[in-house]
Design an enzyme around this catalytic site. Structure first.
Site, PDB file in Angstrom:
ATOM      1  CG  HIS A  57     -32.773  55.084  68.504  1.00 26.04           C
ATOM      2  ND1 HIS A  57     -32.333  56.175  69.200  1.00 26.04           N
ATOM      3  CD2 HIS A  57     -33.911  55.456  67.905  1.00 26.04           C
ATOM      4  CE1 HIS A  57     -33.172  57.171  69.019  1.00 26.04           C
ATOM      5  NE2 HIS A  57     -34.139  56.756  68.242  1.00 26.04           N
ATOM      6  CD  GLU A  62     -57.873  52.679  58.930  1.00 25.76           C
ATOM      7  OE1 GLU A  62     -56.768  52.489  59.432  1.00 25.76           O
ATOM      8  OE2 GLU A  62     -58.341  53.824  58.717  1.00 25.76           O
ATOM      9  CG  ASP A 108     -56.396  51.798  63.091  1.00 25.98           C
ATOM     10  OD1 ASP A 108     -56.210  51.833  64.326  1.00 25.98           O
ATOM     11  OD2 ASP A 108     -55.926  52.640  62.319  1.00 25.98           O
ATOM     12  CB  CYS A 163     -52.430  49.525  53.228  1.00 31.12           C
ATOM     13  SG  CYS A 163     -53.797  50.300  54.073  1.00 31.12           S
TER      14      CYS A 163
HETATM   15  C1  PEP Z   1     -53.893  50.412  59.454  1.00 31.44           C
HETATM   16  O1  PEP Z   1     -54.606  50.814  60.374  1.00 31.44           O
HETATM   17  O2  PEP Z   1     -53.736  49.191  59.187  1.00 31.44           O
HETATM   18  C2  PEP Z   1     -53.162  51.363  58.614  1.00 31.44           C
HETATM   19  C3  PEP Z   1     -52.473  50.972  57.555  1.00 31.44           C
HETATM   20  O3  PEP Z   1     -53.191  52.663  59.001  1.00 31.44           O
HETATM   21  P1  PEP Z   1     -52.227  53.254  60.153  1.00 31.44           P
HETATM   22  O4  PEP Z   1     -51.319  52.154  60.600  1.00 31.44           O
HETATM   23  O5  PEP Z   1     -51.527  54.409  59.535  1.00 31.44           O
HETATM   24  O6  PEP Z   1     -53.236  53.640  61.199  1.00 31.44           O
HETATM   25 MG    MG Z   2     -55.120  52.946  60.489  1.00 31.94          MG
END
Ligand code: PEP
Ligand code: MG
Length: 678
Positions: A301, A537, A561, A608
């Site tokens: 936290h 991924e 991932d 992302c």
């Molecule tokens: C990722 O795997 O990079 C991703 C954006 O998905 P998450 O982190 O939600 O698994």
């Molecule tokens: Mg992911």
């Protein structure tokens, strides 16, 4: 009264998440529910009480339910326990082993660790240079205050009421600053104050003749000790929260002000064994340059709060930091996770320059947050935000996001005992679509599975949940759940700015199957086609990108991932944390292949995963031809500012050189050498 005897089947027993699932379920009913584990009895509406049962896999429990809705309560309890309380019955998912040594930042090959540098884990970026201040919480001893002071039940109630007010105020302050996750910490503290088990235990002690102050302090300490003794990292955070809440009430009972006044009047680097959330927010921000904490991890936290306050912080620092002389100057580097003590004048000079640069960049980035992200030679890159709630989406918009590149819809499905209805989902997707105006929102369909189980989904035991029924695989095997979500998204997308994205697709057949279901629903609802993409991924998807791009609308690379699957390293494994680097040339080659495959068919590609906000990665990703960067909300202005300072034409060569490097470290050194970015 109705009774039930049942054996707990799920792997971790009534610990942390399963216990919370059970308590939330029971709280929906008016009936009283008691749980017996041998001689121990718990109130099933109190998380603290349920945790202290210490029930593990195989434990025999007796439930006693009495009240007007006892029948339905008991039926739901039985069903939830039989389905494994969110872990699946007999799920063999073993938690990632904890590192026995503190995780340390990587040490450059061949370079001995410097003698005046202590290492920890970077928790919030930035540099701080200043005198050490050892913060030690002022503990209130009962001997100091109980002299002639008899505190009764009423006065305790007043103190509890004031504590609730303070916590509500802190919660509101955080919300007003757009810090939803931080606000939730104080909301959770408020929940602990209202835990019936705590109040009952204190009342029982008072009835036995104990003073209310003593009764409160001892009840808190007993509960915290029992919870901490369960040796679970999530539960030990709960124990710390309990103690923090306990101290707040004690201070109010005895009329002692918060410890703010004990800080010196000049800016300091705070060094502490541990810091509670209340400590962290109580410091006057003008007097704190950064935090250096011996305990806690980057997700504790206080680390979350330090990031939100924009102060550099490192955690899990070597104990010897506590022995540094008060007022001696240190350099704290929150990015590298280091503290330099006894710095040379040259080290101080260089760190001061870097700090000024960092502060200047941050200031300009925030001022120009809404300006477009165009490189110095005119290449436009879309910078959008990753969101996990309506509040995130609103914050992303105010920070200059050109849309939402990843809406993690799991937030609607987790922490509950039944799936959200189509209507509930519709309302939230619609609110987010409206909040973003005409800007695009990419809604990722449900991405849960073995590693993020849901209590209302029956799962087979899995030895390797990350390789199991996860992401799109889980949804395709549960068509009713999937259709409900797709219908909600399609209906909410009437204004035309929603896109749909499927997670963890590894094979074109998976995409085709999901797409078929979507097409059927579009026809049924008489809705025009929606742009549909996939996350990249899994290495198989990256390698087949040119084939997938013939049918798929767009790609968004999930580097969190993709890195885990390419390097075969569990993304949550603490001992591997420093080796999990998305700038590994193997990952970069898969990213390059994905971008080339998509562009061949005129499709666009985004990123992302967290790599998209890494300053060392941004130039390489642009050099590889990425079209969009979807980043965590606080990073939006910084990434945009960085892009404005780059020349795309110079980055292609850099990206090609990165692909030829042999390690992630070499890639980082290359970027540093070429662009002075680290
Ligand atoms: C990722 O795997 O990079 C991703 C954006 O998905 P998450 O982190 O939600 O698994
Ligand atoms: Mg992911």
């Amino acid at each position: 009264m109705m009774r039930l005897e049942i054996t707990i089947h799920n792997e971790t027993g009534l610990h942390a998440r399963p216990a919370k699932t059970l308590v939330n379920l029971v709280k929906k009913y008016r009936s009283d529910v008691a749980i017996w584990h041998g001689e121990k009895k718990a109130n099933a509406k109190s998380l603290i009480s349920v945790l202290t049962l210490g029930a593990s896999k195989g434990s025999q429990l007796k439930f006693e339910v009495s009240g007007e809705d006892e029948e339905s309560a008991l039926a739901e309890i039985e069903a939830a326990i039989r389905s494994g309380l969110g872990e699946g019955a007999m799920v063999a998912a073993s938690p990632a082993p904890r590192a026995t040594e503190p995780v340390t930042a990587p040490v450059a090959d061949g370079q001995p660790a410097r003698a005046n540098v202590l290492r920890g884990v970077g928790a919030a970026p930035g540099l701080a240079i200043g005198p050490v201040f050892h913060y030690q919480r002022q503990e209130i001893s009962l001997d100091d205050v109980s002299d002639g002071l008899v505190i009764g039940w009423e006065r305790l109630q007043d103190a509890l009421a004031s504590a609730r007010e303070q916590l509500d105020a802190l919660n509101q302050q955080m919300i007003a600053r757009g810090l939803q996750a931080e606000a939730a910490i104080f909301d959770a503290h408020r929940g602990l104050l209202d835990d019936p088990e705590l109040t009952d235990a204190v009342q029982a002690r008072i009835q036995r003749g104990q003073d209310a102050l003593k009764a409160w302090k001892e009840t808190i300490e007993d509960s915290a000790m029992i919870v901490a003794a369960l040796r679970d990292p999530i539960l030990s955070a709960r124990a710390d929260d309990l103690r923090d809440v306990g101290r707040r009430v004690v201070r109010l009972l005895v009329g002692v002000e918060e410890e703010q006044a004990t800080l010196p009047d000049k800016p300091v680097v705070i060094v502490a064994r541990e810091l509670s959330p209340s400590d962290t927010v109580s410091f006057h921000q003008d007097h704190v340059l950064g935090f250096c904490i011996v305990n806690g991890g980057p997700t504790s936290h206080s680390a979350i709060l330090a990031r939100a306050l924009g102060l550099p912080a490192i955690v899990s620092v070597d104990e010897s930091v506590l022995k540094l002389e008060r007022d001696s100057v240190v350099i704290l580097d929150g990015g590298a996770g280091t503290v330099t003590f006894n710095p040379t004048p040259e080290e101080v000079q260089s760190a001061t320059r870097q700090r000024e640069q960092w502060l200047g960049q941050r200031h300009i980035a925030l001022e120009q947050a809404t300006a477009p992200a165009i490189t110095a030679d005119g290449r436009h890159v879309d910078v959008v935000g990753n969101a996990g709630s309506l509040a995130d989406a609103e914050k992303a918009l105010s920070m200059g996001a050109a849309g939402i590149g990843l809406l993690r819809t799991e937030f609607l499905f987790l922490e509950r005992t039944t799936a959200p209805t189509e209507a509930e989902q519709f309302d939230v997707y619609r609110a987010i679509a409206d909040a973003m105006g005409n800007l695009p929102v990419i809604v990722r369909t449900l991405d849960v599975g073995g590693d993020k189980p849901l209590p209302y989904i029956q799962m087979q035991p899995e030895e390797n949940p990350f390789l199991g029924e996860r992401g799109i695989r889980l949804c395709l095997n549960r068509p009713a759940l999937f259709r409900e979500q797709l219908r909600a998204i399609l209906r909410a997308g009437a204004r035309g700015n929603l896109r749909i994205m499927f997670p963890m697709v590894g094979d074109i057949e998976e995409f085709r199957q999901a797409r078929r279901m979507l097409d059927e629903l579009q026809t049924e609802l008489n809705i025009p086609p929606v742009t549909t993409g996939i996350m990249i991924e899994v290495p198989s998807a990256a390698l087949m990108a040119d084939v997938l791009a013939r049918e798929v609308g767009f790609f968004s690379i999930g580097t969190n991932d993709l890195t885990q699957y390419t390097l075969a390293m569990d993304r949550a494994h603490p001992a591997l944390a420093s080796k999990q680097d998305g700038l590994h040339p193997a990952v970069l080659r898969l990213i390059a292949k994905t971008i080339d495959g998509a562009h061949k068919h005129g499709k666009w590609v985004g990123i992302c995963g967290e790599l998209g906000s890494d300053p060392a990665a941004v130039p390489i990703l642009i050099g590889l031809g990425i079209d969009e960067l979807s980043v965590n909300v606080p990073s939006i202005p910084l990434v945009k500012a960085q892009i404005r300072g780059l020349k795309a034409s110079e980055l292609q060569g850099l990206a090609q050189q990165a692909l030829d490097c042999s390690t992630a470290r070499e890639v980082r050194e290359l970027v540093k050498r070429t662009l002075s970015v680290s």
